[in-house]
Design an enzyme around this catalytic site. Structure first.
Site, PDB file in Angstrom:
ATOM      1  N   MET A 153       0.831  -1.203   0.000  1.00 36.66           N
ATOM      2  CA  MET A 153       0.000   0.000   0.000  1.00 36.66           C
ATOM      3  C   MET A 153       0.869   1.258   0.000  1.00 36.66           C
ATOM      4  O   MET A 153       0.495   2.289   0.557  1.00 36.66           O
ATOM      5  CB  MET A 153      -0.935   0.021   1.216  1.00 36.66           C
ATOM      6  CG  MET A 153      -1.901  -1.131   1.303  1.00 36.66           C
ATOM      7  SD  MET A 153      -2.986  -1.043   2.751  1.00 36.66           S
ATOM      8  CE  MET A 153      -4.128   0.239   2.239  1.00 36.66           C
ATOM      9  N   ALA A 155       1.783   3.680  -2.054  1.00 36.87           N
ATOM     10  CA  ALA A 155       1.266   4.955  -2.555  1.00 36.87           C
ATOM     11  C   ALA A 155       0.132   5.469  -1.677  1.00 36.87           C
ATOM     12  O   ALA A 155       0.058   6.674  -1.377  1.00 36.87           O
ATOM     13  CB  ALA A 155       0.791   4.801  -3.997  1.00 36.87           C
ATOM     14  N   TYR A 156      -0.742   4.586  -1.255  1.00 40.88           N
ATOM     15  CA  TYR A 156      -1.846   4.962  -0.380  1.00 40.88           C
ATOM     16  C   TYR A 156      -1.316   5.481   0.956  1.00 40.88           C
ATOM     17  O   TYR A 156      -1.755   6.528   1.449  1.00 40.88           O
ATOM     18  CB  TYR A 156      -2.761   3.767  -0.170  1.00 40.88           C
ATOM     19  CG  TYR A 156      -3.949   4.016   0.729  1.00 40.88           C
ATOM     20  CD1 TYR A 156      -5.090   4.643   0.245  1.00 40.88           C
ATOM     21  CD2 TYR A 156      -3.942   3.602   2.057  1.00 40.88           C
ATOM     22  CE1 TYR A 156      -6.190   4.862   1.063  1.00 40.88           C
ATOM     23  CE2 TYR A 156      -5.030   3.815   2.883  1.00 40.88           C
ATOM     24  CZ  TYR A 156      -6.159   4.446   2.382  1.00 40.88           C
ATOM     25  OH  TYR A 156      -7.241   4.659   3.214  1.00 40.88           O
ATOM     26  N   VAL A 157      -0.375   4.753   1.537  1.00 45.05           N
ATOM     27  CA  VAL A 157       0.194   5.142   2.825  1.00 45.05           C
ATOM     28  C   VAL A 157       0.917   6.483   2.714  1.00 45.05           C
ATOM     29  O   VAL A 157       0.779   7.362   3.576  1.00 45.05           O
ATOM     30  CB  VAL A 157       1.155   4.049   3.338  1.00 45.05           C
ATOM     31  CG1 VAL A 157       1.985   4.548   4.502  1.00 45.05           C
ATOM     32  CG2 VAL A 157       0.360   2.810   3.745  1.00 45.05           C
ATOM     33  N   LYS A 160      -1.676   9.271   2.513  1.00 45.80           N
ATOM     34  CA  LYS A 160      -2.352   9.559   3.773  1.00 45.80           C
ATOM     35  C   LYS A 160      -1.414  10.248   4.763  1.00 45.80           C
ATOM     36  O   LYS A 160      -1.839  11.102   5.553  1.00 45.80           O
ATOM     37  CB  LYS A 160      -2.928   8.273   4.377  1.00 45.80           C
ATOM     38  CG  LYS A 160      -4.072   7.684   3.560  1.00 45.80           C
ATOM     39  CD  LYS A 160      -5.173   8.707   3.303  1.00 45.80           C
ATOM     40  CE  LYS A 160      -6.364   8.115   2.595  1.00 45.80           C
ATOM     41  NZ  LYS A 160      -7.435   9.106   2.332  1.00 45.80           N
TER      42      LYS A 160
END
Length: 249
Positions: A153, A155-157, A160
Site C-alpha cells: 500500500m 502509494a496509499y500510505v 495519507k
C-alpha cells in the site's frame, strides 16, 4: 442508541468528495440528517443519483477528481446551487493493493492523483468562500495506515501521511481566517468494498485481537466524528488528526 444533533450544521453547505458509497455515503446521509445542504461528487453515477434521489434537496454531480478543472467546476456549481461552502469533506480515495517493486512511476502518480491531490485542489477552491463567510471547516480523511505502513500500500500510505501533514500546514496558514483544518483517521471500517475484497473472517478475527473495542467500526461511526469536527462545538479544534480505530493505535 441516541446520537447528537448539531444545530450549527443546519443550513450550512457541505461538499463531500467520493460520496456515493462506503464511508462517503454515510457522510452524505449524516450531514443531510442534520439539516445541512449537502453536495457530493463521485465517479459512480448510478449510485450517486440514487443517493441524491432519496435525500431531498441534496446535490450530486459525476466528477473525476483527478481532473482538477472538473473538480473546481463542480465546487463552483455546488456553491451556486446551494450557497457558499462552509464545510468540505475530502473523502475520496483508492486503497487498491500493489507491490512497491512493481509500481511504475505512472501508477504511482495516478495513485497520488486520487489520494492526495484532490484534497489540496478542493481546499484551495473553497478557501475564498470560507474566508468571506468568516470561517469554515475542512475535514481530510486520512487513515491509521499512515502510522503503521502496511505492505502493498506504499502509494496509499504515502498519500495519507501527506494528508496529515497538509492538514497541519493549512490549519496554521488559514487559522487567521477562522478556517479549521483537521484530519480524520479511521481504522478498518466495514464497508461493502472491504467485505468483498479483504475482510475475511480470518482477517477480522486478527483485527479483533488488536483492538480494545470488539465491535465493528461502521461508516456512520466515522461520519458522526466528522459531524462534530464540522460543527461549532469543535470551534477551537484545528490542525489535529483524530483517530477512530476502536483502540488499535
Amino acid at each position: 442508541m441516541a446520537f447528537a444533533t448539531y444545530p450549527s450544521l443546519s443550513g450550512r453547505t457541505v461538499f463531500i468528495t467520493g460520496g456515493a458509497s462506503g464511508i462517503g455515503e454515510s457522510f452524505v446521509e449524516q450531514f443531510h440528517a442534520q439539516g445541512a445542504r449537502v453536495a457530493f461528487i463521485d465517479l459512480k453515477t448510478d449510485a450517486g443519483e440514487a443517493l441524491a434521489g432519496r435525500l431531498p434537496g441534496s446535490w450530486f454531480r459525476p466528477c473525476d477528481v483527478t481532473d482538477a478543472p472538473a473538480l473546481q467546476a463542480a465546487i463552483a456549481a455546488a456553491a451556486e446551487a446551494l450557497g457558499p461552502i462552509s464545510v468540505l469533506v475530502n473523502n475520496v480515495a483508492n486503497d487498491t493493493r500493489h507491490e512497491a517493486a512493481e509500481t511504475t512511476p505512472e501508477a504511482w502518480r495516478r495513485a497520488l492523483a486520487v489520494n492526495l491531490d484532490p484534497a489540496f485542489v478542493a481546499a484551495v477552491a473553497v478557501y475564498p468562500m470560507m474566508r468571506e463567510a468568516g470561517g469554515g471547516s475542512i475535514i481530510n480523511v486520512s487513515s491509521i495506515n499512515a502510522l503503521f505502513g502496511p505492505p502493498e500500500m506504499a502509494a496509499y500510505v504515502a498519500s495519507k501521511g501527506a494528508i496529515n501533514a497538509l492538514s497541519k500546514g493549512l490549519a496554521r496558514e488559514w487559522g487567521e481566517a477562522k478556517i479549521r483544518v483537521n484530519a480524520l483517521s479511521p481504522g478498518w471500517v466495514v464497508t461493502q468494498r472491504q467485505l468483498e475484497l479483504w475482510l475475511t473472517p480470518e482477517a477480522e478475527a486478527k483485527w479483533s485481537k488488536q483492538v480494545a473495542l470488539k465491535d465493528r467500526i461502521l461508516p456512520e461511526d466515522v461520519a458522526r466524528l466528522a459531524l462534530f469536527l464540522a460543527s461549532d462545538d469543535a470551534r477551537m479544534i484545528t490542525g489535529q488528526n483524530l483517530v477512530i480505530d476502536a483502540g488499535r493505535t
